[in-house]
Every structure is written in C-alpha cells, then in structure tokens.
Design a protein around this motif. Sequence first.
Motif, mmCIF file in Angstrom:
data_model
loop_
_atom_site.group_PDB
_atom_site.id
_atom_site.type_symbol
_atom_site.label_atom_id
_atom_site.label_comp_id
_atom_site.label_asym_id
_atom_site.label_seq_id
_atom_site.Cartn_x
_atom_site.Cartn_y
_atom_site.Cartn_z
ATOM 1 N N VAL A 107 0.834 -1.200 0.000
ATOM 2 C CA VAL A 107 0.000 0.000 0.000
ATOM 3 C C VAL A 107 0.868 1.248 0.000
ATOM 4 C CG1 VAL A 107 -1.703 1.296 1.337
ATOM 5 C CG2 VAL A 107 -1.953 -1.173 1.062
ATOM 6 N N ASP A 116 -4.805 4.540 -6.371
ATOM 7 C CA ASP A 116 -5.902 4.412 -5.421
ATOM 8 C C ASP A 116 -5.860 3.000 -4.835
ATOM 9 O OD1 ASP A 116 -8.230 4.284 -3.985
ATOM 10 O OD2 ASP A 116 -9.543 4.812 -5.662
ATOM 11 N N THR A 117 -5.499 2.903 -3.571
ATOM 12 C CA THR A 117 -5.353 1.582 -2.952
ATOM 13 C C THR A 117 -6.671 1.041 -2.395
ATOM 14 O OG1 THR A 117 -4.689 2.622 -0.869
ATOM 15 C CG2 THR A 117 -2.931 1.960 -2.395
ATOM 16 N N ASN A 118 -7.741 1.779 -2.570
ATOM 17 C CA ASN A 118 -9.065 1.320 -2.150
ATOM 18 C C ASN A 118 -10.064 1.481 -3.298
ATOM 19 O OD1 ASN A 118 -8.568 0.666 0.665
ATOM 20 N ND2 ASN A 118 -8.116 2.845 0.871
ATOM 21 N N GLN A 122 -11.598 -3.398 -6.402
ATOM 22 C CA GLN A 122 -11.004 -4.325 -5.432
ATOM 23 C C GLN A 122 -12.069 -5.003 -4.574
ATOM 24 O OE1 GLN A 122 -7.478 -1.183 -4.915
ATOM 25 N NE2 GLN A 122 -7.741 -2.493 -3.174
ATOM 26 N N GLY A 124 -13.504 -4.400 -1.764
ATOM 27 C CA GLY A 124 -13.241 -4.532 -0.342
ATOM 28 C C GLY A 124 -11.962 -5.252 0.019
ATOM 29 N N LYS A 125 -11.294 -5.865 -0.943
ATOM 30 C CA LYS A 125 -10.019 -6.526 -0.654
ATOM 31 C C LYS A 125 -8.934 -5.463 -0.573
ATOM 32 C CE LYS A 125 -10.921 -10.921 -2.882
ATOM 33 N NZ LYS A 125 -10.553 -11.831 -3.956
ATOM 34 N N GLY A 126 -7.951 -5.713 0.245
ATOM 35 C CA GLY A 126 -6.822 -4.810 0.318
ATOM 36 C C GLY A 126 -6.056 -4.803 -0.999
ATOM 37 N N PHE A 127 -5.301 -3.748 -1.223
ATOM 38 C CA PHE A 127 -4.549 -3.589 -2.467
ATOM 39 C C PHE A 127 -3.641 -4.781 -2.737
ATOM 40 C CE2 PHE A 127 -0.924 -1.969 -4.908
ATOM 41 C CZ PHE A 127 -1.577 -1.402 -5.981
#
Length: 158
Positions: A107, A116-118, A122, A124-127
């Motif tokens: 991240v 954009d890491t969110n 995605q 709801g999964k983390g980057f």
Amino acid sequence: RIKHPVAKNHESAILGVACKAAFVGLYEEKPQCGAFLCDLIETLEGDAPLEFFEAFLGATTDDDAFQVIEDHIFTPLMEWNCDCTLDVLDTFMGCKSNMGEAKILSVNMAGLAGIDTNAPYQKGKGFNAFWSEFIDTTIPWSSIRTVVDRFTANVCSN
C-alpha cells in the motif's frame, strides 16, 4: 542484481522473496535465462542501442535496414526466446502465488505512486491481497503456457 554474489540473496521489490529465490535458482542453472531482466537493462544501458541506430541510419537500402533489424533485434530476441521463454515462464508460474511478498504491491509503494489503494474494483479486498490474487489466479496462466509452448514448438524447430 541477480548476478551479484551478495545482492542475489537480497529481497526483490518487484519479485518478492520466493520469486527472487526461484529466479536465482534459474540463473544458477541457466544464467542467460535467469538474469534476463538484468541483461536487458545492461544491454539498454550499454552500447547496443547506439550500435543499432548507427547501423540502421547507415543502411542505404530497405533490404539493408531490415537486415540491421534482423541482426540486432529479431535474431537475438528469437534465440533468447527459444532458449529461455519456457524456463522463465515455468519459474514464474512456480512462485507467482507468493507475489504478495513483493514490495511493489504494498500500500505504501502504491500510495507513493498515486495509485488508489481502495479502488471500487477491489471489492473490499486490500490492495496487496487483490493484486497478488489477481496475478496468481485471475490471469489464465495455463492458457498462456499453452500458447507459449505451441509458439516455441513451431518457431524454435532448429
């Protein structure tokens, strides 16, 4: 830095621990294959691009120009392809499930790059989790392996 005796034991920001170790193993078995990224960078930083452009610009006919392309780009690329592509692909396929170790997927690194890491895709999964899973399971590696295998079988018959 896979060629350096000390650095080859260091973690790779791009490959992570497991893939770096796998490519070090390939390098020790087949140096021309395992060090392909290092060799490519060295080639691009060396005199090869200048030699190519000098020869290309010095070509006086279309045939001469195409011969320069064949000699400097196509033939070396195809020789490497025939010697190494399947080994490199198999090495990566053997370690791709560990791509989450790669710092490039962190991240912090993504945030520094302005990614954009969110992002909504995605779901709801983390980057890191999203991209490591995407690399490991979403990309159709067995189909890619089949295409590459058929390509090399047809092109590399000599």
